[in-house]
Structure formats: structure tokens, C-alpha cells
Design an enzyme around this catalytic site. Structure first.
Site, short mmCIF file in Angstrom:
data_model
loop_
_atom_site.label_atom_id
_atom_site.label_comp_id
_atom_site.label_asym_id
_atom_site.label_seq_id
_atom_site.Cartn_x
_atom_site.Cartn_y
_atom_site.Cartn_z
N TYR A 172 -45.83 78.43 23.11
CA TYR A 172 -44.82 78.94 22.19
C TYR A 172 -43.50 79.13 22.91
CZ TYR A 172 -48.21 80.14 18.49
OH TYR A 172 -49.16 80.10 17.51
N ASP A 222 -47.29 82.51 11.34
CA ASP A 222 -46.92 83.54 10.37
C ASP A 222 -45.70 83.12 9.55
OD1 ASP A 222 -47.25 85.93 9.10
OD2 ASP A 222 -46.62 87.19 10.77
#
Length: 326
Positions: free
Chosen positions: A157, A98
Site C-alpha cells: 500500500y 474500504d
């Protein structure tokens, strides 16, 4: 788990060049949510790249001209170098990060109708054309069946939190600042509830993609590591829904502040409704999040026979200094 983390034989039929390309950037589509029957055309050569980027200035990964995205800038560099258009290159990324999210180990692939004897010149040309916030770390030949997105076994992540009254200015673009004192033990207890296979509908924002993804994902680990003033949250799973990681982090922040008990996690998971999470937390800011690695089975990463060696970049050496030291 047996995964490998990521993070061609004759002369090329087209010369490597940095001259201006034809401006055929239209076309190309969004990635499909099903596995394609054929991934490459006959006589095509597939290449895997590992990319690192500072996402601060860019509108995420997925192709968009303005404001520019990572995919757009990489495709633009490849178009100039190869003289192919984007429909021919068919660049696909493993993760559609994003706006504002960073990456150390994003993986992508593209195809060409020609091969290369060596990859160092291509590697240098790509990094020469890209802005300094984006770097191709590796280029390697890939098997025809390799697919950056559909061959993925897991993704990792990291989310960084700077837990101190005064923010470190050198980390301000890469860590979320909180002056609230966290309780890491409570956060670890809560994070353990995420591990395993669950329906994560409660932690997914509505996606811009019309196709509804499978909300059932498996989390292999969710670690909370203390590194001085930095609290680093590390999560690895088969895949993640839109903003899922940032939403899970947001809830853990509330639990770390002791505003909520750890056992709120299974209750929100069981609701399978994003509105349930919204009662307690908003998404964590994007700049603390970084895609560290995309992981594959070792077999799919084997190089095709007769291909060039992997390129990690060209090094330069000075054999002798010609200037005197004073």
C-alpha cells in the site's frame, strides 16, 4: 523475497455478448477466513484479473448494490458478458478495500464453465461496460489452485500526503493535505518499529465480519519517501487488519508533527488494545491510500497449459492519415 507482483484453448461454449442478462444478482457470500478445501469445480476454468480504480465514488470493494461497490460493478459486467450468474462466476478479490480507497493493483479471480481462444475481446467488453473510474488492466488464465486472496504472499500500500500550505487541486482526491511541516527522519524512526512480526490489535478497527482475524501480521518494509511536496508512505506486509494501514499512518502523522516521540509505537503495539491508539490519533482519511500491488509466488502465477495468452488490452493503429494537415 521471491514474490511476483500483480499491482484459457477451445472455442467458448457461450458467445461473448453485451445483451441484457437475467437479473440473478442475489446470493454469493462473504469471503471465508479459512482456506477452502476445493477452489474450483471439475471442468471449470479460472481467470485472474488485475484492476485499477479511483475509489472516490464507490463504497469500497465488497459486494453491495447501493451505493455501488467495485465488486458489484465488475460482477454486473461479467454477468452481461458471460450470461452466468454471480454464484457461478464466484468472483473473489484479494483485498476488501474500504470506501474511498484507491487501487492500482487489486487482483481478483472468477471461474467459467467454458474457455476462450483469446482474451482481448473479453477484456475490451469488460472495460466497455465499466465506468471510466474502474479499469481491468490485465486478464490471464489461472491455475485451478490459484486463489486471489488465499494465495497472497504480501500486499503493498502507498499513502500520499501533500505537505504544503496550499493543496495541489490535481491531487486533492488522491493525497491527504497537511500544512503542518513534517519531520521525515522522526517518521522513519517510528516506521521502523512496525517492521517485523507483531500483534497489531492496537491498530485494528472493529470489523463488520463476525469472524475474528489473526491479529499477528508481518511487515516487511515501511518506507517514507520525499517527492517534492509529496510525502509517500509505502508499506508491504503479509496482510493487514481492518483500517490497520490508515491507523499506522495516523500515528506517524502525529510523530511527524513532533507531537509524539517515535518510541510511542512499541508502547502502543504492546498494549494490544485499540483504545490505546485512540488516545493519540484517529484514522487517516481514506483518499490518500492506494493498494499498489498484491504479490504471489512465481509458481502460482504460471499459466495452465494450452490456455490463451494474457491480455493487456487491445491497441489500435492508423496506417495512413487520409486528411491533409494545414
Amino acid at each position: 523475497m521471491g514474490f511476483a507482483a500483480i499491482g484459457f484453448s477451445s472455442s467458448p461454449l457461450r458467445a461473448l455478448s453485451l445483451s441484457n442478462p437475467s437479473q440473478r444478482l442475489e446470493g454469493g457470500g462473504e469471503e471465508q477466513n479459512h482456506h477452502p478445501a476445493k477452489l474450483t469445480l471439475p471442468c471449470s476454468h479460472k481467470w485472474r484479473i488485475v484492476i485499477a480504480y479511483d475509489g472516490t465514488k464507490f463504497s469500497g470493494w465488497q459486494y453491495q448494490r447501493s451505493p455501488p461497490t467495485i465488486q458489484y460493478l465488475i460482477e454486473s459486467a461479467l454477468i452481461r458478458i458471460t450470461k452466468l450468474d454471480r454464484k457461478e462466476l464466484r468472483l473473489v478479490g484479494a483485498s476488501r478495500t474500504d470506501t474511498g480507497v484507491h487501487a492500482w493493483g487489486q487482483v481478483a479471480h472468477f471461474v467459467t464453465p467454458f474457455t476462450y481462444d483469446g482474451l482481448q475481446s473479453l477484456h475490451a467488453a469488460m472495460n466497455g461496460l465499466l465506468p471510466p473510474e474502474i479499469r481491468v488492466r490485465e486478464i490471464s488464465p489461472a491455475l485451478p489452485e490459484f486463489h486471489a486472496r488465499f494465495s497472497t504472499k504480501s500486499k503493498t500500500y502507498h499513502y500520499k500526503i501533500y505537505n504544503n500550505p496550499i493543496m495541489d487541486p490535481f491531487l486533492s482526491l488522491y493525497a491527504y493535505h497537511s500544512a503542518h511541516k513534517f519531520n521525515p527522519a522522526s517518521m522513519r524512526e517510528a516506521a521502523a518499529y512496525f517492521v517485523g512480526k507483531h500483534d497489531f490489535s492496537s491498530f485494528a478497527n472493529a470489523s463488520h465480519n463476525d469472524r475474528l482475524p489473526d491479529p499477528v501480521k508481518e511487515i516487511f518494509r515501511f518506507d517514507i519517501n520525499e517527492m517534492g511536496a509529496v510525502l509517500q508512505l509505502e508499506v508491504e506486509g503479509t496482510g493487514f487488519l481492518y483500517r490497520q494501514v490508515r491507523n499506522m499512518v495516523a500515528l506517524l502523522l502525529q510523530i511527524g508533527r513532533e507531537a509524539l516521540p517515535p518510541n510511542v509505537v512499541p508502547k502502543i503495539l504492546a498494549a494490544q488494545d485499540r483504545r490505546e491508539l485512540a488516545k493519540f490519533a484517529l484514522s487517516a482519511p481514506p483518499h490518500g491510500l492506494c493498494l499498489m500491488s498484491v504479490n504471489y509466488e512465481h509458481e502460482i502465477l504460471k499459466p495452465p497449459e494450452g490456455g490463451p495468452d494474457i491480455s493487456f488490452g487491445r491497441t489500435h493503429q492508423v496506417s495512413r492519415c487520409k486528411l491533409p494537415f494545414y
